[in-house]
Design a protein around this motif. Sequence first.
Motif, PDB file in Angstrom:
ATOM      1  N   TYR A  76      82.826  -9.020   8.443  1.00 31.51           N
ATOM      2  CA  TYR A  76      83.746  -8.720   9.718  1.00 31.51           C
ATOM      3  C   TYR A  76      83.104  -9.175  10.745  1.00 31.51           C
TER       4      TYR A  76
ATOM      5  N   ILE B  79      86.847   0.156  -0.798  1.00 33.18           N
ATOM      6  CA  ILE B  79      86.626  -0.500   0.259  1.00 33.18           C
ATOM      7  C   ILE B  79      85.448   0.402   0.945  1.00 33.18           C
TER       8      ILE B  79
ATOM      9  N   VAL C 112      82.582  -4.349   3.390  1.00 34.37           N
ATOM     10  CA  VAL C 112      82.997  -4.853   4.735  1.00 34.37           C
ATOM     11  C   VAL C 112      81.682  -4.472   5.578  1.00 34.37           C
TER      12      VAL C 112
ATOM     13  N   VAL D 136      83.080   0.166   3.969  1.00 38.03           N
ATOM     14  CA  VAL D 136      82.942  -0.228   5.403  1.00 38.03           C
ATOM     15  C   VAL D 136      81.429   0.327   6.062  1.00 38.03           C
TER      16      VAL D 136
ATOM     17  N   MET E 181      91.870 -10.029   7.067  1.00 33.89           N
ATOM     18  CA  MET E 181      91.052  -9.231   5.879  1.00 33.89           C
ATOM     19  C   MET E 181      92.169  -8.929   4.849  1.00 33.89           C
TER      20      MET E 181
ATOM     21  N   PHE F 268      82.915  -8.852   3.017  1.00 40.35           N
ATOM     22  CA  PHE F 268      83.514  -9.522   4.132  1.00 40.35           C
ATOM     23  C   PHE F 268      82.313  -9.155   5.419  1.00 40.35           C
TER      24      PHE F 268
END
Length: 590
Positions: A319, A297, A249, A299, A235, A317
Amino acid sequence: MNEEIKFSDLGISSEILKAVEEMGYVHPSPIQAMAIPHLLEGRDVIGQAQTGTGKTAAFSIPMLNSIDPNIKQTQVLVLCPTRELAIQVSGEVKKLSKYLPKVNSLPIYGGDPIDKQIRALKRGVQIVVGTPGRVIDHINRGTLWMDEIRAIVLDEADEMLDMGFREDIEEILSKMQSNPQTVFFSATMAKPIMDLTRKYQKNPEIVKVIKKELTVSNIEQTYYEVKDSLKLELMTRLIDLHNLKLMLVFCNTKRGVDEVTETLISRGYGAEALHGDLSQAQRNRVMSKFRTGNVNILVATDVAARGIDVDNVDGVFNYDLPLDEEYYVHRIGRTGRAGRSGKAISFITGQRESRRLREIEAYTKSKIERKSPPSVAELIDLKRQNVVNTIKTTISKGGDMVQYKQIIEEMIFEGLDHMTITASLLKMIVGESSEQLEDISFENKRGEGRERSEGRGDRFGREGRGDRGRDRDRGPRADRSEGRGRDRDRGGRSDRGDRGGASRTRINTEKMGRLFINVGKSSKIRPGDIVGAIAGETGLAGNRIGEIDIFDSYTFVDVPMADVDNVLRVMNKNQIKGKTVNVEFSKEVK
């Protein structure tokens, strides 16, 4: 169709039109073009549209258009399933009412001081955007008057029903003094939604964004086969490769969110975590940092990410591959907004996730392209090329460079030559870290990791579903409606088989304690509900929960003896699928 229609053609007031155009919009989205005319006529409307299609403006514009600014009481009530969405909708309303100085709006939700909300309501608010529980609280206190309400909107109605808000919604609707215009917006038209519309709406117009219009043609969808242990390395390389600036993410568990966030921070990335363990004040701070770009970012788990609406996200993303096709659509729909392009990158490990990806492709009717992980040489070449392009762009823009030239002249005077100075600057920009990267075999070979996946699938009695219970960030919306036909935050789907007493075979070797729970198949309880509830509320990993036997009116579940007291303390009087449960210790088992 909507490219031929402009907002100026819809008959909205000049003040609202000015605000819309200032926000950069000329043509309405499909749902806006279909819904706004009916709403302006005062018709009841059922709108089917997903996140990112412009549904907030679809109901906010006509609602604002109908407001009498001289009446200081609440005239429009918007119900939302979460605090985040209430804040988001209220923010959109404020933007659209920028040139309506006498029109005020207010978000009301739990976790915010009620005294502050009461003072604002007393000053006069025409539009209230709130969660059902807090709205009822204000109604019962007499601080939210229903006399002048002429329209009520249920935003993400399916989510509210899934979260167990049906009784609250019906209580609110029953307190209306007249017959207001009712507007239901939902991603699905499940049976519970249609039951409500038949009860509270009059000849509603149904406006629906068809699948073709829900496609994500401006989002580049790709996937990589990668070992679990190397996902983060891949990533970070992809972030550098694509020069991504603002990213989401998604992980399937709170634990995963924390681990990924901590590792990103340790590598020097600006990252923040968003999941159900954060207080409302913490969530607000995190979202503020993300919206302003102070953190690039975010998450998050799916549940915690509800209500995130940031237009300039340029990459998402996965993940962890989502456990539900609709979650995939919700996730990637947070990039590629407002005419921008975006990237949706998914990581998969093993054959089961490969099959899962095919299911997502079939559901979204889109092709997700397989890519090979970038090599170190590719990363270095790309960084170099990006630097060259940046320099060329800076030169083409011109501007005053006198002070920078003076610095170079001083360095030359000290004995350095042009080539050495330029090379040193490039080394600083490109960074030494790229030169130190190692070529790694990212790809997960076919069948690798299968043994672990099969073990998890067998635990749930359904092949290929994975360990859905592991500290899942369930939140209240784990109480799924049967009409939805799927269980997103629970451990599985509605077609999970009942084997006798709907048991879940235990492969755990720990000493276990058997617990009695007073709900069963008559409450439509399934193994995934039990695993999801216990894992999500207590933090006990789903793969440590043992055998589950579900009968008509009660359930037995095995948990490690070391965790029995904690599970009893947390789960007794808690809820599973919207039902308050009693949990008691039954006996110790081998």
